[in-house]
Design a protein around this motif. Structure first.
Motif, PDB file in Angstrom:
ATOM      1  N   MET A   1     -92.834   5.862  26.567  1.00  0.00           N
ATOM      2  CA  MET A   1     -92.421   6.477  27.820  1.00  0.00           C
ATOM      3  C   MET A   1     -91.175   7.334  27.571  1.00  0.00           C
ATOM      4  O   MET A   1     -90.278   6.945  26.844  1.00  0.00           O
ATOM      5  CB  MET A   1     -92.113   5.399  28.850  1.00  0.00           C
ATOM      6  CG  MET A   1     -91.536   5.962  30.137  1.00  0.00           C
ATOM      7  SD  MET A   1     -91.023   4.693  31.299  1.00  0.00           S
ATOM      8  CE  MET A   1     -92.273   4.898  32.523  1.00  0.00           C
ATOM      9  N   GLN A   2     -91.140   8.488  28.191  1.00  0.00           N
ATOM     10  CA  GLN A   2     -90.008   9.396  28.056  1.00  0.00           C
ATOM     11  C   GLN A   2     -88.817   8.874  28.862  1.00  0.00           C
ATOM     12  O   GLN A   2     -88.965   8.403  29.984  1.00  0.00           O
ATOM     13  CB  GLN A   2     -90.401  10.773  28.562  1.00  0.00           C
ATOM     14  CG  GLN A   2     -89.271  11.772  28.508  1.00  0.00           C
ATOM     15  CD  GLN A   2     -89.666  13.132  29.058  1.00  0.00           C
ATOM     16  OE1 GLN A   2     -90.804  13.339  29.433  1.00  0.00           O
ATOM     17  NE2 GLN A   2     -88.724  14.027  29.111  1.00  0.00           N
ATOM     18  N   GLU A   3     -87.616   8.962  28.281  1.00  0.00           N
ATOM     19  CA  GLU A   3     -86.396   8.608  29.000  1.00  0.00           C
ATOM     20  C   GLU A   3     -85.995   9.755  29.917  1.00  0.00           C
ATOM     21  O   GLU A   3     -86.072  10.912  29.532  1.00  0.00           O
ATOM     22  CB  GLU A   3     -85.234   8.371  28.029  1.00  0.00           C
ATOM     23  CG  GLU A   3     -85.254   7.041  27.371  1.00  0.00           C
ATOM     24  CD  GLU A   3     -83.992   6.815  26.536  1.00  0.00           C
ATOM     25  OE1 GLU A   3     -83.005   7.556  26.670  1.00  0.00           O
ATOM     26  OE2 GLU A   3     -84.027   5.883  25.730  1.00  0.00           O
ATOM     27  N   ALA A  30     -85.633   6.585  38.604  1.00  0.00           N
ATOM     28  CA  ALA A  30     -86.300   7.268  37.489  1.00  0.00           C
ATOM     29  C   ALA A  30     -85.571   7.011  36.180  1.00  0.00           C
ATOM     30  O   ALA A  30     -86.198   6.739  35.145  1.00  0.00           O
ATOM     31  CB  ALA A  30     -86.388   8.768  37.760  1.00  0.00           C
ATOM     32  N   ALA A  33     -85.838   3.050  35.283  1.00  0.00           N
ATOM     33  CA  ALA A  33     -87.202   2.629  34.947  1.00  0.00           C
ATOM     34  C   ALA A  33     -87.643   3.163  33.587  1.00  0.00           C
ATOM     35  O   ALA A  33     -88.493   2.555  32.925  1.00  0.00           O
ATOM     36  CB  ALA A  33     -88.174   3.093  36.036  1.00  0.00           C
ATOM     37  N   SER A  34     -87.043   4.269  33.151  1.00  0.00           N
ATOM     38  CA  SER A  34     -87.450   4.876  31.884  1.00  0.00           C
ATOM     39  C   SER A  34     -86.505   4.545  30.733  1.00  0.00           C
ATOM     40  O   SER A  34     -86.703   5.015  29.617  1.00  0.00           O
ATOM     41  CB  SER A  34     -87.526   6.401  32.043  1.00  0.00           C
ATOM     42  OG  SER A  34     -86.227   6.936  32.209  1.00  0.00           O
TER      43      SER A  34
END
Length: 122
Positions: A1-3, A30, A33-34
């Motif tokens: 997953m992208q930060e 956002a 969660a990342s």
């Protein structure tokens, strides 16, 4: 997953608005969660209307909402750097001084016509 590294930049010229708090919440969500970071940048460049009391209110609201940020800073702290970069662009003919501001030399098309974006206002 992208930060995702996000920020919120409220202006301390009055009370914090519900819309600003809502945007802060979604940006915080956002980022967290990342695995990214959430930054608080106080947009205090309106020196006539910005107050320390309003900065305190912003910090209190963020804490009350449980929106803990990874770092906080005031935009005015970087003003000398912004001016130095703008002056370098003027010296390189990539920007120009116009009335009480410095604008980029490149025209950008907008719905209402072409504009020279403002970099720094007095």
């Amino acid at each position: 997953m992208q930060e995702f590294n996000t920020r919120i930049a409220p202006s301390p010229t009055g009370d914090m608005h519900l819309g600003t708090a809502r945007t802060a919440y979604f940006n915080w969500l956002a980022a967290k969660a990342s695995g990214g970071q959430f930054h608080l940048r106080i947009d205090d460049t309106d020196t006539e209307r910005s107050t320390e009391e309003n900065i305190g209110t912003i910090l209190d609201v963020m804490e009350w909402l449980g929106l803990y940020y990874d770092d906080a800073y005031q935009q005015s702290a970087s003003l000398a750097r912004y001016k130095a970069v703008a002056n370098r662009l003027v010296n390189n003919f990539e920007a120009f001084e116009d009335d009480d501001c410095i604008r980029l030399s490149t025209l950008y098309e907008q719905p209402k016509g072409a504009v020279y974006p403002v970099l720094i206002k007095s």
